[in-house]
Design an enzyme around this catalytic site. Structure first.
Site, mmCIF file in Angstrom:
data_model
loop_
_atom_site.group_PDB
_atom_site.id
_atom_site.type_symbol
_atom_site.label_atom_id
_atom_site.label_comp_id
_atom_site.label_asym_id
_atom_site.label_seq_id
_atom_site.Cartn_x
_atom_site.Cartn_y
_atom_site.Cartn_z
ATOM 1 N N ARG A 80 0.715 -1.406 -0.429
ATOM 2 C CA ARG A 80 0.281 0.206 0.323
ATOM 3 C C ARG A 80 0.852 0.910 -0.236
ATOM 4 O O ARG A 80 0.763 2.512 -0.726
ATOM 5 C CB ARG A 80 -1.057 -0.004 1.527
ATOM 6 C CG ARG A 80 -1.857 -0.738 1.091
ATOM 7 C CD ARG A 80 -3.142 -0.592 2.057
ATOM 8 N NE ARG A 80 -3.547 0.503 1.911
ATOM 9 C CZ ARG A 80 -4.612 0.945 3.060
ATOM 10 N NH1 ARG A 80 -4.810 0.117 3.610
ATOM 11 N NH2 ARG A 80 -5.194 1.847 2.502
ATOM 12 N N HIS A 128 -7.124 8.759 10.622
ATOM 13 C CA HIS A 128 -6.715 7.689 10.906
ATOM 14 C C HIS A 128 -5.359 7.362 10.592
ATOM 15 O O HIS A 128 -5.309 5.715 10.443
ATOM 16 C CB HIS A 128 -7.977 6.681 9.655
ATOM 17 C CG HIS A 128 -9.306 6.891 9.672
ATOM 18 N ND1 HIS A 128 -9.753 6.971 8.276
ATOM 19 C CD2 HIS A 128 -9.787 7.144 10.900
ATOM 20 C CE1 HIS A 128 -11.332 6.346 8.790
ATOM 21 N NE2 HIS A 128 -10.902 6.750 10.034
ATOM 22 N N CYS A 150 6.972 1.437 24.332
ATOM 23 C CA CYS A 150 7.600 2.742 24.056
ATOM 24 C C CYS A 150 6.897 2.803 23.173
ATOM 25 O O CYS A 150 5.913 2.806 22.669
ATOM 26 C CB CYS A 150 8.407 1.627 23.314
ATOM 27 S SG CYS A 150 10.189 1.852 22.131
ATOM 28 N N CYS A 153 14.206 1.629 21.344
ATOM 29 C CA CYS A 153 14.083 0.499 22.035
ATOM 30 C C CYS A 153 14.447 -0.850 21.842
ATOM 31 O O CYS A 153 14.995 -1.588 22.819
ATOM 32 C CB CYS A 153 12.761 -0.368 22.706
ATOM 33 S SG CYS A 153 11.604 -0.700 21.354
HETATM 34 ZN ZN LIG Z 1 10.738 0.681 20.216
#
Ligand SMILES: [Zn+2]
Length: 317
Positions: free
Chosen positions: A80, A131, A144, A203
């Site tokens: 997409r 959206h 996170c 993270c």
């Molecule tokens: Zn993360």
């Protein structure tokens, strides 16, 4: 970019009454939907003849699907993203972006995730994406908060490249010709290892996921709060333009009603007269029937002038 000056697509009387109202308006809303992007050649998510059959798209656009098979969901979204990048912002996107620069009190709410309004350099503080966007990515780990905006890298990671070999049945042109989608069981998809999917740089643990609102998810709180504040700050709203959407579903339908309650006249731009806001049209409202890419620049011309060739921010990036 083709000029629409040569022939008018809008009845002169409607054009004059709309522009007189637009010129004197100070608080203006626009509500954008898939019909605007269809003018850029982008298939709609649910529309007839769309490349993705509804049940497939609905099945893939959920947090559960991502949890179960992130590789498949990423292939759907990589596709997409690729298709959206093949499309270009059309004159309506550029005209709305220019209106946002010309009218201080103009706010745009878009249901589209295709990135075409941001690429047309629509001022970000005046564009609320209900959206989310295919070109926002965020960490899928709950705690996170890492997010990236306007990431136009295609493919986002090498493993998500779409084959370009013409003999390959999974190429874009082959899929389009057959109106198939990559979740069709007849189309072989490469199995993707989790380690090949986009990983959160913050993270380093979570997978990145598309920054779109999936079925069963809440609309972005900050976006809704910003819109509520804009509505509350408006003693009066002069005009709401409903472009390429039927505005029948929440929250879009509610915004039409709220704007009307504050005095707004309604202008609908749509291909189909059946696609009307739930409350219908009142005397003094406008219905402009046809292609948004032609109509929008024409009706906004009294404020934005002639829309000329503009940079595409995804290409510039
Ligand atoms: Zn993360």
């Amino acid at each position: 970019m083709a000029s629409t000056a040569a022939r008018s697509v809008v009845p002169q009387k409607d054009l004059e009454s709309f522009q007189a109202h637009l010129n004197s308006s100070t608080r203006i809303l626009a509500l954008l939907g898939a019909g605007l992007s269809a003018s850029s050649g982008l298939p709609t998510f649910r529309g007839a003849g769309g490349l993705w059959r509804t049940h497939d798209a609905v099945e893939l656009a959920t947090p559960e699907a991502f949890g179960r098979d992130p590789g498949l969901v990423w292939q759907f979204y990589s596709y997409r993203r690729h298709m959206a990048l093949q499309a270009k912002p059309n004159p309506a996107h550029y005209a709305l972006a220019e209106l946002a620069r010309k009218k201080e009190g103009f706010m745009t709410l878009s249901q589209n995730v295709d990135g075409l309004s941001p690429r047309a350099n629509h001022p970000p503080e005046k564009l609320k994406l209900l959206h989310g966007s295919l070109f926002d990515v965020k960490c899928s780990e709950f705690f996170c908060k890492h997010t990236e905006s306007n990431n136009y890298t295609d493919p986002i990671v090498p493993a998500l490249a779409i084959p370009t070999d013409e003999s390959d049945p999974t190429t874009i042109s082959a899929l389009q010709a057959r109106e198939l989608d990559i979740s069709d069981e007849n189309v072989a998809l490469p199995e993707l290892a989790i380690r090949d999917l986009p990983r959160c740089p913050k993270c380093k643990r979570g997978l990145l996921r598309p920054g779109v609102v999936w079925f069963g998810e809440m609309l972005p709180t900050q976006v809704l709060d910003d819109i509520d504040k804009w509505m509350a700050d408006s003693k009066k709203i002069d005009l709401i333009m409903v472009i390429g959407t039927s505005a029948k579903v929440y929250p879009a339908a509610g915004y039409v009603d709220s704007a009307r309650a504050k005095g707004a006249k309604v202008a609908v731009v749509n291909m189909d007269r059946a696609d009307m806001p739930a409350s219908g049209l009142y005397k003094g409202d406008w219905f402009f029937e046809g292609d948004a890419a032609q109509i929008v620049p024409e009706i906004l011309k009294s404020v934005v002038g002639e829309i000329k060739e503009q940079p595409d921010l995804a290409v510039e990036a």
